[in-house]
Design a protein around this motif. Structure first.
Motif, PDB file in Angstrom:
ATOM      1  N   LEU A  29      -5.333  85.109  57.577  1.00 35.69           N
ATOM      2  CA  LEU A  29      -5.880  84.884  56.240  1.00 35.69           C
ATOM      3  C   LEU A  29      -6.155  86.227  55.545  1.00 35.69           C
ATOM      4  O   LEU A  29      -5.800  86.423  54.374  1.00 35.69           O
ATOM      5  CB  LEU A  29      -7.172  84.069  56.356  1.00 35.69           C
ATOM      6  N   LEU A  30      -6.758  87.153  56.277  1.00 36.97           N
ATOM      7  CA  LEU A  30      -7.051  88.468  55.686  1.00 36.97           C
ATOM      8  C   LEU A  30      -5.755  89.183  55.317  1.00 36.97           C
ATOM      9  O   LEU A  30      -5.652  89.813  54.259  1.00 36.97           O
ATOM     10  CB  LEU A  30      -7.883  89.313  56.654  1.00 36.97           C
ATOM     11  N   VAL A 252     -21.473  79.902  57.629  1.00 36.04           N
ATOM     12  CA  VAL A 252     -21.778  81.106  56.855  1.00 36.04           C
ATOM     13  C   VAL A 252     -20.567  81.425  55.988  1.00 36.04           C
ATOM     14  O   VAL A 252     -19.448  81.560  56.499  1.00 36.04           O
ATOM     15  CB  VAL A 252     -22.073  82.301  57.792  1.00 36.04           C
ATOM     16  N   LYS A 253     -20.791  81.485  54.696  1.00 33.80           N
ATOM     17  CA  LYS A 253     -19.678  81.825  53.808  1.00 33.80           C
ATOM     18  C   LYS A 253     -19.247  83.264  54.087  1.00 33.80           C
ATOM     19  O   LYS A 253     -20.080  84.161  54.187  1.00 33.80           O
ATOM     20  CB  LYS A 253     -20.112  81.675  52.345  1.00 33.80           C
ATOM     21  N   GLY A 254     -17.950  83.462  54.285  1.00 33.37           N
ATOM     22  CA  GLY A 254     -17.435  84.791  54.627  1.00 33.37           C
ATOM     23  C   GLY A 254     -17.495  85.100  56.111  1.00 33.37           C
ATOM     24  O   GLY A 254     -17.278  86.252  56.528  1.00 33.37           O
ATOM     25  N   LYS A 255     -17.756  84.092  56.939  1.00 35.57           N
ATOM     26  CA  LYS A 255     -18.001  84.287  58.375  1.00 35.57           C
ATOM     27  C   LYS A 255     -16.922  85.140  59.063  1.00 35.57           C
ATOM     28  O   LYS A 255     -15.726  84.867  58.942  1.00 35.57           O
ATOM     29  CB  LYS A 255     -18.065  82.924  59.062  1.00 35.57           C
ATOM     30  N   GLY A 256     -17.383  86.160  59.787  1.00 39.36           N
ATOM     31  CA  GLY A 256     -16.483  86.987  60.585  1.00 39.36           C
ATOM     32  C   GLY A 256     -16.244  88.360  59.988  1.00 39.36           C
ATOM     33  O   GLY A 256     -15.779  89.266  60.680  1.00 39.36           O
ATOM     34  N   VAL A 257     -16.551  88.507  58.711  1.00 37.58           N
ATOM     35  CA  VAL A 257     -16.370  89.811  58.062  1.00 37.58           C
ATOM     36  C   VAL A 257     -17.734  90.180  57.464  1.00 37.58           C
ATOM     37  O   VAL A 257     -18.144  89.613  56.442  1.00 37.58           O
ATOM     38  CB  VAL A 257     -15.296  89.747  56.954  1.00 37.58           C
ATOM     39  N   ASP A 275      -9.544  97.924  51.830  1.00 34.06           N
ATOM     40  CA  ASP A 275     -10.423  96.787  52.111  1.00 34.06           C
ATOM     41  C   ASP A 275      -9.886  95.953  53.267  1.00 34.06           C
ATOM     42  O   ASP A 275     -10.657  95.432  54.079  1.00 34.06           O
ATOM     43  CB  ASP A 275     -10.535  95.888  50.868  1.00 34.06           C
ATOM     44  N   LEU A 276      -8.575  95.800  53.309  1.00 33.68           N
ATOM     45  CA  LEU A 276      -7.971  94.997  54.365  1.00 33.68           C
ATOM     46  C   LEU A 276      -8.281  95.604  55.728  1.00 33.68           C
ATOM     47  O   LEU A 276      -8.691  94.908  56.656  1.00 33.68           O
ATOM     48  CB  LEU A 276      -6.457  94.882  54.155  1.00 33.68           C
ATOM     49  N   GLN A 277      -8.098  96.916  55.829  1.00 35.80           N
ATOM     50  CA  GLN A 277      -8.369  97.576  57.118  1.00 35.80           C
ATOM     51  C   GLN A 277      -9.839  97.440  57.484  1.00 35.80           C
ATOM     52  O   GLN A 277     -10.195  97.179  58.633  1.00 35.80           O
ATOM     53  CB  GLN A 277      -7.949  99.058  57.055  1.00 35.80           C
ATOM     54  N   ARG A 278     -10.695  97.580  56.473  1.00 33.30           N
ATOM     55  CA  ARG A 278     -12.132  97.463  56.699  1.00 33.30           C
ATOM     56  C   ARG A 278     -12.475  96.027  57.160  1.00 33.30           C
ATOM     57  O   ARG A 278     -13.268  95.826  58.079  1.00 33.30           O
ATOM     58  CB  ARG A 278     -12.867  97.780  55.380  1.00 33.30           C
ATOM     59  N   ALA A 279     -11.834  95.038  56.514  1.00 33.40           N
ATOM     60  CA  ALA A 279     -12.108  93.641  56.855  1.00 33.40           C
ATOM     61  C   ALA A 279     -11.603  93.314  58.264  1.00 33.40           C
ATOM     62  O   ALA A 279     -12.280  92.621  59.035  1.00 33.40           O
ATOM     63  CB  ALA A 279     -11.454  92.720  55.828  1.00 33.40           C
ATOM     64  N   LEU A 280     -10.417  93.826  58.586  1.00 35.03           N
ATOM     65  CA  LEU A 280      -9.867  93.553  59.920  1.00 35.03           C
ATOM     66  C   LEU A 280     -10.732  94.193  60.999  1.00 35.03           C
ATOM     67  O   LEU A 280     -10.964  93.609  62.063  1.00 35.03           O
ATOM     68  CB  LEU A 280      -8.424  94.071  60.008  1.00 35.03           C
TER      69      LEU A 280
END
Lengths: 292, 326
Positions: A29-30, A252-257, A275-280
């Motif tokens: 998804l990310l 939790v909305k946004g769960k995991g990041v 942002d993608l790298q930060r989110a991953l």
């Protein structure tokens, strides 16, 4: 009879395998959010990711290669804005190709859009997106299945914010009136609307009591606890029982990041390369934390 | 039980719906009937097919949503209720849950127009404008009570949704002799022929248009009346034919807002096809919330009663033609 779509003995993944798939689902998804230039409803996708995984990879008796099988369980995505998370969860079950989703999402003539369309993507059960419409349709499908004497279930995923729509409660009343024990609602109780933390604006509580008052059996679980999701599915009453069930999944909305969690800024958005790298990285860190 | 009737007799369209649905329930085992608490005339179906009858109580939105769910699963649902509420309270369900996926849901109901003396909460006067705007929707408005049964029967083979509008449906004049007209969804009916002008109408005002034509005949005027019971898709060929055959003189009469219903549908065809008319008048409900009164009184008050129809028809006949005025 459901033999041709049922999970076979030993075929269902374990809780640990399901957790692994949920991680993969969030990761994919990310990546899609990093590829697609427009906004994706990432917060409500991440809150529902474990529910999608539990349903498509454990709960639902469906055959990705026989999408019209009359004995299949029906899944209605009433919170239609989480479509992309559903597409990916379904692709991991073999319905669609993930590459096809990533390469065409939101583009002209793509079958994969912000809200699911049955005409463009026959693998989904209904065209949804306008909130409060899924459960009434699910009631109709459950009535039809009951009338045919089929043992399948109709499962509908709603957001808790969506249950502000009056039509949800019309459907809740109709389901009980018609004794539809083959109908199951999952509520993604992430406690956020688009622009507010829900309880600040709307008196949802006492939330489970509202469903009880409408005559539904209520199950309350942590919607990110895969073992709890599996148990809730295992414990569902037989489809020929007479009471609909709602599984209220505390999420939790946004769960995991971490920087997206409970953050109103991430109802919807897109991810630049950084942002993608930060989110991953945040997703990986979150997994390490959960494992410990 | 077959319906028996006599031409000119008063008949309840509602009883025709009830009888027809019970008949169709026997031949179509996937036919369902749903209603939001308007089930009195559906008793025969309900008693014969209790498993395929759903009364949801006062809840139009879920009623249409359930119909969509049934249709997704291969059934043919008929939703029967009062049109002001079905067409407005459940408009989004009709549009998004039924029309978007093009499901074969039939919406049939009463209280189309200033009928029933319920006041503006209970008059469906915008419904045809709303329904004609919906992609995939077939839109009909039926006056002759027996035609209601025929339209319902034909609708069984439509792949998509249909809207069937009635007036009150308790006491309607049988307008046509049995077999007098070839009733086909999408085709207008020449209910009375004539050459000086055409009155296009639908639903409850067909009888009034026929009376106006009769009154004008006493003056030696030959007026055609077209029962345009299908508004969408509109019978474009018949509109062009009437322009040719009745001197390009049209009156459109309807128990609906004067703008947005049949008059607008016909004006669109006239503009799009470049049909040259000599005169065009529309008679319908103005932009007011009409008050109380019986049907005829309300039509007279709001300018589309019998006298107004006769007067408008005289005007279009008397209007100079292009050939003489240019």
């Amino acid at each position: 009879m459901r033999d041709d779509v049922s999970w076979q003995e030993g075929e269902r993944p374990s809780v640990a395998e399901l957790e692994e798939r949920a991680f993969e689902l969030r990761s994919k998804l990310l990546h899609l959010c990093g590829t697609y230039e427009g906004a994706v409803h990432i917060g409500g996708d991440l809150s529902a990711a474990d529910i999608f995984t539990a349903l498509f990879h454990y709960g639902l008796h469906v055959d990705p290669h026989d999408i019209s099988n009359p004995h299949r369980d029906r899944f209605l995505l009433s919170k239609g804005h989480a479509a992309v998370c559903m597409y990916i969860a379904m692709s991991m079950r073999g319905f669609f190709s993930y590459d096809g989703i990533v390469e065409t999402y939101g583009q002209l003539d793509s079958a994969y859009g912000m809200h699911p369309c049955k005409v463009q993507l026959p693998g989904v059960e209904a065209s949804t997106g306008s909130l409060g419409h899924g459960l009434p349709i699910a009631v109709g499908m459950a009535l039809s299945g009951r009338h045919r004497g089929d043992a399948h279930r109709v499962v509908c995923l709603l957001g808790d914010g969506e249950t502000g729509e009056g039509s949800v409660w019309e459907a809740a009343m109709a389901a009980r009136s018609n004794e539809l024990g083959n109908l199951v609602a999952f509520v993604d109780r992430n406690r956020q609307l688009m622009t507010s933390h829900a309880e600040e604006r709307i008196a949802f509580e006492p939330y489970p009591d509202k469903w009880r008052a409408f005559g539904w059996d209520v199950v309350e679980i942590d919607g990110h606890d895969m073992a709890a999701l599996v148990k809730a599915i295992d414990d569902l009453p037989a489809p020929d029982s007479d009471r609909p069930t709602v599984v209220i999944c505390e999420t939790v909305k946004g769960k995991g990041v971490d920087f997206m969690e409970r953050n109103l800024a991430w109802h919807a958005g897109s991810l630049g390369a950084e942002d993608l790298q930060r989110a991953l990285a945040a997703l990986e860190a979150s997994r390490q934390k959960e494992t410990v | 039980m077959p319906v028996t009737f006599t031409f000119g007799e008063m008949l309840s369209a509602r009883s025709v719906i009830g009888t027809t649905l019970a008949e169709l329930g026997k031949t179509h085992d996937n036919l369902w009937v749903l209603t939001p608490d308007i089930g009195a005339t559906l008793v025969e179906f309900q008693e014969t097919f209790p498993d395929r009858f759903v009364d949801v109580g006062l809840a139009e939105q879920v009623c249409v949503g359930i119909a969509a769910g049934l249709a997704y699963d291969g059934n043919i649902p008929v939703v029967s209720g009062m049109l002001p509420f079905l067409s407005m309270r459940a408009l989004e369900q009709i549009r998004t849950d039924v029309c978007y996926p093009n499901l074969p849901v039939k919406i049939i109901g009463t209280h189309g127009g200033l009928v029933g003396n319920g006041g503006s909460t209970h008059y469906a006067v915008e419904d045809l404008a709303l329904m004609c705007a919906l992609t995939n929707m077939t839109v009909t408005s039926v006056g002759d009570p027996l035609m209601v049964g025929e339209v319902l029967r034909q609708s069984m083979t439509l792949p998509g949704p249909i809207y069937i509008r009635l007036a009150v449906g308790k006491k309607d004049k049988v307008l046509y002799e049995e077999g007098q007209h070839d009733v086909r969804i999408g085709k207008g009916i020449i209910a009375r022929d004539g050459t000086d002008a055409t009155i296009f109408t639908h639903g409850t005002t067909v009888a009034q248009a026929l009376q106006a034509a009769e009154d004008l005949a006493a003056d030696g005027r030959s007026v055609r009346v077209v029962d345009m019971f299908t508004l969408k898709p509109i019978d474009e060929a018949l509109i062009a034919q009437c322009a040719d055959e009745t001197g390009g003189r049209f009156v459109v009469l309807e128990d609906h807002l004067a703008y947005g219903g049949l008059a607008t549908r016909i004006a669109d065809v006239v503009a799009d096809r470049g049909i040259r008319l000599n005169a065009f008048e529309r008679l319908g409900i103005p932009q007011v919330y009409a008050g109380f009164g019986d049907d005829e009184e309300l039509r007279d008050k709001h300018g589309y009663g019998l006298a107004a129809t006769v007067a408008a028809t005289r005007r279009v006949i008397a209007h100079p033609s292009w050939a003489s005025s240019h």
